[in-house]
Design a protein around this motif. Sequence first.
Motif, PDB file in Angstrom:
ATOM      1  N   PHE A   1      24.728  36.852  44.049  1.00 37.70           N
ATOM      2  CA  PHE A   1      26.101  36.984  43.928  1.00 37.70           C
ATOM      3  C   PHE A   1      27.020  36.707  44.924  1.00 37.70           C
ATOM      4  O   PHE A   1      26.764  37.384  46.134  1.00 37.70           O
ATOM      5  CB  PHE A   1      26.041  38.259  43.121  1.00 37.70           C
ATOM      6  CG  PHE A   1      25.740  38.240  41.455  1.00 37.70           C
ATOM      7  CD1 PHE A   1      26.760  38.012  40.497  1.00 37.70           C
ATOM      8  CD2 PHE A   1      24.369  38.142  40.906  1.00 37.70           C
ATOM      9  CE1 PHE A   1      26.535  38.137  39.193  1.00 37.70           C
ATOM     10  CE2 PHE A   1      24.175  37.961  39.548  1.00 37.70           C
ATOM     11  CZ  PHE A   1      25.453  38.027  38.701  1.00 37.70           C
ATOM     12  N   LEU A   2      28.130  36.147  44.732  1.00 37.79           N
ATOM     13  CA  LEU A   2      29.206  36.212  45.688  1.00 37.79           C
ATOM     14  C   LEU A   2      30.090  36.753  44.575  1.00 37.79           C
ATOM     15  O   LEU A   2      30.628  36.436  43.413  1.00 37.79           O
ATOM     16  CB  LEU A   2      29.688  34.819  46.083  1.00 37.79           C
ATOM     17  CG  LEU A   2      30.873  34.950  46.606  1.00 37.79           C
ATOM     18  CD1 LEU A   2      31.028  35.594  48.144  1.00 37.79           C
ATOM     19  CD2 LEU A   2      31.338  33.454  46.896  1.00 37.79           C
ATOM     20  N   LEU A   3      30.829  37.996  45.022  1.00 40.02           N
ATOM     21  CA  LEU A   3      31.915  38.704  44.133  1.00 40.02           C
ATOM     22  C   LEU A   3      33.100  38.581  45.097  1.00 40.02           C
ATOM     23  O   LEU A   3      33.101  39.166  45.944  1.00 40.02           O
ATOM     24  CB  LEU A   3      31.443  40.005  43.801  1.00 40.02           C
ATOM     25  CG  LEU A   3      30.415  40.014  43.007  1.00 40.02           C
ATOM     26  CD1 LEU A   3      29.081  40.406  43.943  1.00 40.02           C
ATOM     27  CD2 LEU A   3      30.241  41.138  42.008  1.00 40.02           C
ATOM     28  N   LEU A   4      34.225  38.029  44.509  1.00 39.50           N
ATOM     29  CA  LEU A   4      35.621  37.980  45.027  1.00 39.50           C
ATOM     30  C   LEU A   4      36.520  38.849  44.288  1.00 39.50           C
ATOM     31  O   LEU A   4      36.473  38.540  43.203  1.00 39.50           O
ATOM     32  CB  LEU A   4      36.059  36.670  45.339  1.00 39.50           C
ATOM     33  CG  LEU A   4      35.172  35.774  46.200  1.00 39.50           C
ATOM     34  CD1 LEU A   4      35.806  34.261  46.452  1.00 39.50           C
ATOM     35  CD2 LEU A   4      35.015  36.308  47.600  1.00 39.50           C
ATOM     36  N   HIS A   5      37.271  39.834  44.843  1.00 35.03           N
ATOM     37  CA  HIS A   5      38.266  40.474  44.221  1.00 35.03           C
ATOM     38  C   HIS A   5      39.406  41.062  45.008  1.00 35.03           C
ATOM     39  O   HIS A   5      39.231  41.509  46.127  1.00 35.03           O
ATOM     40  CB  HIS A   5      37.402  41.811  43.458  1.00 35.03           C
ATOM     41  CG  HIS A   5      38.140  42.188  42.244  1.00 35.03           C
ATOM     42  ND1 HIS A   5      37.313  42.556  41.009  1.00 35.03           N
ATOM     43  CD2 HIS A   5      39.390  42.286  42.004  1.00 35.03           C
ATOM     44  CE1 HIS A   5      38.134  43.002  40.031  1.00 35.03           C
ATOM     45  NE2 HIS A   5      39.169  42.690  40.520  1.00 35.03           N
TER      46      HIS A   5
ATOM     47  N   GLY B   1      22.529  31.085  41.228  1.00 32.67           N
ATOM     48  CA  GLY B   1      23.609  31.821  42.038  1.00 32.67           C
ATOM     49  C   GLY B   1      24.616  32.008  40.892  1.00 32.67           C
ATOM     50  O   GLY B   1      24.760  31.317  39.708  1.00 32.67           O
ATOM     51  N   CYS B   2      25.318  33.043  41.340  1.00 37.16           N
ATOM     52  CA  CYS B   2      26.545  33.449  40.234  1.00 37.16           C
ATOM     53  C   CYS B   2      27.695  33.711  41.010  1.00 37.16           C
ATOM     54  O   CYS B   2      27.554  34.516  42.311  1.00 37.16           O
ATOM     55  CB  CYS B   2      26.280  34.549  39.425  1.00 37.16           C
ATOM     56  SG  CYS B   2      27.490  34.958  38.057  1.00 37.16           S
ATOM     57  N   VAL B   3      28.904  33.277  40.901  1.00 38.81           N
ATOM     58  CA  VAL B   3      30.218  33.677  41.724  1.00 38.81           C
ATOM     59  C   VAL B   3      31.240  34.386  40.412  1.00 38.81           C
ATOM     60  O   VAL B   3      31.184  33.845  39.693  1.00 38.81           O
ATOM     61  CB  VAL B   3      30.773  32.345  42.206  1.00 38.81           C
ATOM     62  CG1 VAL B   3      32.312  32.885  42.983  1.00 38.81           C
ATOM     63  CG2 VAL B   3      29.879  31.568  43.284  1.00 38.81           C
TER      64      VAL B   3
END
Length: 296
Positions: A229-233, A167-169
């Motif tokens: 993927f978890l993408l926080l912005h 996984g990737c954050v």
Amino acid sequence: MTFPFHLLAPPDPATLPLPHPARPADGVTLLRGAVYAVRDGSRPLTADVWRPADAAGPLPVVVFVHGGAWHTGLRDDLGPRFRDWTPGPFARLAQAGFAVVCPDYRLSGEAPHPAQQDDLAAVLAWLRTRAADLGVDPARTVLWGESAGGHLAALTALTQPAGTVAGCVTWYAPTDLPGLAEDRPEGTYDAHDPASFEALLLGGAPADRPGAARAASPVTHAGPGAPPFLLLHGTDDSLVPARQSVRLAEALRAAGHHPDLRLVGGGDHLWVGLAEADVADCYARTVAFARRCTGG
């Protein structure tokens, strides 16, 4: 007699003794400054390894990649909103049952892209060769990075063989370097500027090196083998527009994936402007995602 020049070769990081463990927090051990790569003409590259003390069985791994516009930064710094946490964010991850690896990588003043990507690939290879020594399960590895480190985490996750990363954050990461000219407000970014942080990474202005800019962009590599993927912005990010995370989410969806994109209302870069509870929620979402991806 002929001098035995093989003795001048650097030591193999796979066989070097690991650092003596420290106890930075209750229930946590820390191996500070383990050498994972020795590059010709460069400083040795090191990583800190946080582990739960007396853990049984191979541990899931979180590899944290620091930010700093590819040009500066500290391997164990998650940013100003976390510097007064006690225990710190990596100790908390270890207390939650993860091994946490915080590597150095070559900065843009030392070497241009793809050196940084190569260094993170070397970290993953080192984890595989030292898995038994470190007590980790490299098949359950999540990459996590903030800002430029998020860019590098995503780029590495998308360019490694399928299955290498679980996984990737990314936190407020640039993902499409050619698209920055469109995403940033008019007058705030010059793709022809040879002194921009992006130019220093690429070895030339993005407008003059379009092929390199595309190759260094995670969106270019979003394919069928991508991990979750978890993408926080933050919606109010004044340095890396939130549209950059949207671009990567769209590219992953086009490749058949279902990334978790979270646009955090009112958040600027480094989570400036967020309430403490919202910052803690970003961290908690990251830990929960890593747990889902690794069964940790």
